[in-house]
Design an enzyme around this catalytic site. Structure first.
Site, mmCIF file in Angstrom:
data_model
loop_
_atom_site.group_PDB
_atom_site.id
_atom_site.type_symbol
_atom_site.label_atom_id
_atom_site.label_comp_id
_atom_site.label_asym_id
_atom_site.label_seq_id
_atom_site.Cartn_x
_atom_site.Cartn_y
_atom_site.Cartn_z
ATOM 1 N N ARG A 181 0.988 -1.502 0.324
ATOM 2 C CA ARG A 181 -0.132 0.066 -0.444
ATOM 3 C C ARG A 181 0.694 1.163 -0.186
ATOM 4 N NH1 ARG A 181 -3.881 -1.840 5.112
ATOM 5 N NH2 ARG A 181 -5.113 -3.800 3.636
ATOM 6 N N CYS A 233 -9.473 -2.038 5.205
ATOM 7 C CA CYS A 233 -10.753 -1.903 5.449
ATOM 8 C C CYS A 233 -11.081 -0.503 6.128
ATOM 9 C CB CYS A 233 -11.595 -2.911 5.411
ATOM 10 S SG CYS A 233 -10.783 -3.173 7.152
ATOM 11 N N LYS A 236 -2.000 2.923 9.720
ATOM 12 C CA LYS A 236 -2.726 2.615 8.736
ATOM 13 C C LYS A 236 -3.591 3.964 8.043
ATOM 14 C CE LYS A 236 -2.339 -2.647 8.480
ATOM 15 N NZ LYS A 236 -3.042 -3.695 8.869
ATOM 16 N N HIS A 268 -17.518 -2.258 9.729
ATOM 17 C CA HIS A 268 -17.191 -1.411 10.403
ATOM 18 C C HIS A 268 -18.239 -0.215 10.536
ATOM 19 C CE1 HIS A 268 -13.874 -3.843 10.275
ATOM 20 N NE2 HIS A 268 -13.226 -3.717 9.623
#
Ligand code: A2P
Length: 331
Positions: free
Chosen positions: A100, A129, A207, A236
Site C-alpha cells: 500500500r 477496510c 495505516k 465497521h
C-alpha cells in the site's frame, strides 16, 4: 472477457470475491482459484459450477494467461506472489497491506481517486477496510471545504480478522477461550488491532493515517486514530470528527453527501434513523448518519460512518477497481 484469478479464494474475503464477481456479472473467460497447499484440491462454487482450488506456486501460474489477480491471502503471500503474477502479465489488485505505501503502487478507492490507476505498474493496492469507508465522505468534504484535521475512532467487526476472528466471537459466546485475539471478544472491546508500534499506536491506526494521506494526496494532513475491535460480526463503524478549512452550513453537508457517488445518507434522528452494522451488512454503499456540527471548534463536523468491511472495505472495492481498469482500457 478476462482470465481472472483469486488468491486466498477459500478465505473470508476470497469467498466474497466470488459472490461479488457473480453478482456484478463480471466478464470472466476463465476463473482460477488459488489458496495454500492446505486447501489445494478442494472445490468452490461459482455460478453453479465447481472450481478446483490450486496451490499458489509459480508452476500453477505461468501458463494461465491471467489478466486480473485478486489477492486476499495475507501480506507474506502478496509480497512473494504479486510480482510473480505480474511478471506473467496479470494486473494484481491486492487486499493486504504489503504494497500500500509503495510509491510505485496506486492505493485506490474506486469512487475517490480512480485516476491514480492510470499509471499502475502491475500491482494495485486496495486500502485498509477502515480507511476505504472514511475516504468516501472525506473526499467530498476535502474538495468542497478543505480539511484541516481528522480524528478517527473505529468500532471494527471481527470479520475483519478473517475466519479466525469470526470463530473467536462465535466460540466466545459459548465460553470458549479466544485463539486469534489476546482477550475474549464476546462481551468485550479491544483497543488493539494489528500490532503495537514503538510510538504507542497500533499498526491499524498508522495505516489509517498514512493511507488517508496517500489517497487524498496530502502528505501533511493532520490525522489521529484510535481503532477498536468490537463484538460485531460484520461491518465497521467509525466516528469521524473533521475540522474543515472553511465554514459550512449543515444543510449543505447533507446535500453534498446526497450527491456523492457510493455514499448513502441515512440520517433522521427524529425517526431514530442512523446506520448500524446489522443494517448496513450486505450493502454496497458507505452509509453516513449522525451528521452534526462539532460546536467545540470552528468549522467542526461529526459523522458516523458505517460500511460492510468485507464488501466495500475489501472485495467490492477491489472488483470496482478492476471494472475501472477495464472501462478505461487501463489494464
Ligand atoms: P487456506 O484456506 O488454504 O489456508 P482468512 O483471512 O479469511 O483466514 O483467509 C486467508 C486466505 O489466504 C485463505 O484462502 C488461505 O488459504 C490463504 N492463504 C494463507 N496462507 C497462504 C499461502 N502461504 N499461500 C497461498 N494462500 C494462502
Amino acid at each position: 472477457m478476462y482470465n481472472v484469478a483469486i488468491v486466498g479464494s477459500t478465505g473470508n474475503v476470497g469467498r466474497k470475491f466470488l459472490e461479488i464477481l457473480e453478482e456484478r456479472n463480471f466478464p470472466i473467460k476463465n476463473l482460477y482459484l488459488f489458496a495454500s497447499q492446505r486447501s489445494a484440491g478442494s472445490y468452490l462454487e461459482f455460478k453453479g459450477q465447481k472450481y478446483i482450488v490450486e496451490n499458489t506456486c509459480e508452476e500453477n501460474i505461468k501458463n494461465k494467461k491471467i489478466d486480473i489477480a485478486l489477492f486476499s491471502a495475507g501480506g507474506d503471500t502478496s509480497l512473494k506472489f504479486a510480482p510473480i503474477f505480474s511478471s506473467y502479465g496479470a494486473v494484481v489488485i491486492d487486499n493486504s497491506s504489503a504494497w500500500r505505501m509503495d510509491k510505485n503502487v496506486p492505493l485506490v478507492v474506486s469512487e475517490v481517486n480512480p485516476e491514480d490507476l492510470k499509471n499502475h505498474n502491475g500491482i494495485i493496492a486496495n486500502p485498509n477496510c477502515s480507511t476505504i469507508q472514511a475516504m468516501v465522505p472525506l473526499k467530498a468534504l476535502l474538495d468542497k471545504y478543505g480539511i484541516k484535521r481528522v480524528v478517527y475512532s473505529t468500532y471494527q467487526a471481527v470479520s475483519g480478522a478473517g475466519m479466525q476472528g469470526i470463530a473467536d466471537l462465535e466460540d466466545g459466546l459459548n465460553g470458549v477461550a479466544p485463539k486469534k485475539f489476546p482477550y475474549p471478544i464476546a462481551g468485550n472491546c479491544l483497543p488493539h488491532i494489528d500490532v503495537f508500534l514503538d510510538n504507542g499506536y497500533t499498526k491499524e491506526e498508522e495505516k489509517m493515517i498514512n493511507e488517508t494521506r496517500k489517497i487524498l494526496h496530502d502528505e501533511n494532513l493532520r490525522i489521529t486514530a484510535t481503532t477498536v475491535r468490537v463484538p460485531v460480526l460484520n461491518s465497521h463503524s467509525e466516528s469521524i470528527n473533521v475540522e474543515l478549512n472553511n465554514p459550512f452550513e449543515i444543510e449543505d453537508i447533507f446535500t453534498l453527501f446526497e450527491n456523492t457517488p457510493g455514499l448513502t445518507v441515512y440520517d433522521n434522528v427524529s425517526e431514530l434513523k442512523y446506520p448500524t452494522p446489522l443494517e448496513v451488512s450486505g450493502k454496497d454503499d458507505v452509509y453516513v448518519g449522525r451528521i452534526r456540527r462539532d460546536f467545540s471548534i470552528d468549522n467542526g463536523l461529526n459523522l458516523w460512518v458505517v460500511a460492510d468491511n468485507i464488501r466495500k472495505g475489501a472485495a467490492l472495492n477491489a472488483v470496482q477497481i478492476a471494472e475501472v481498469l477495464i472501462n478505461n482500457n487501463w489494464l
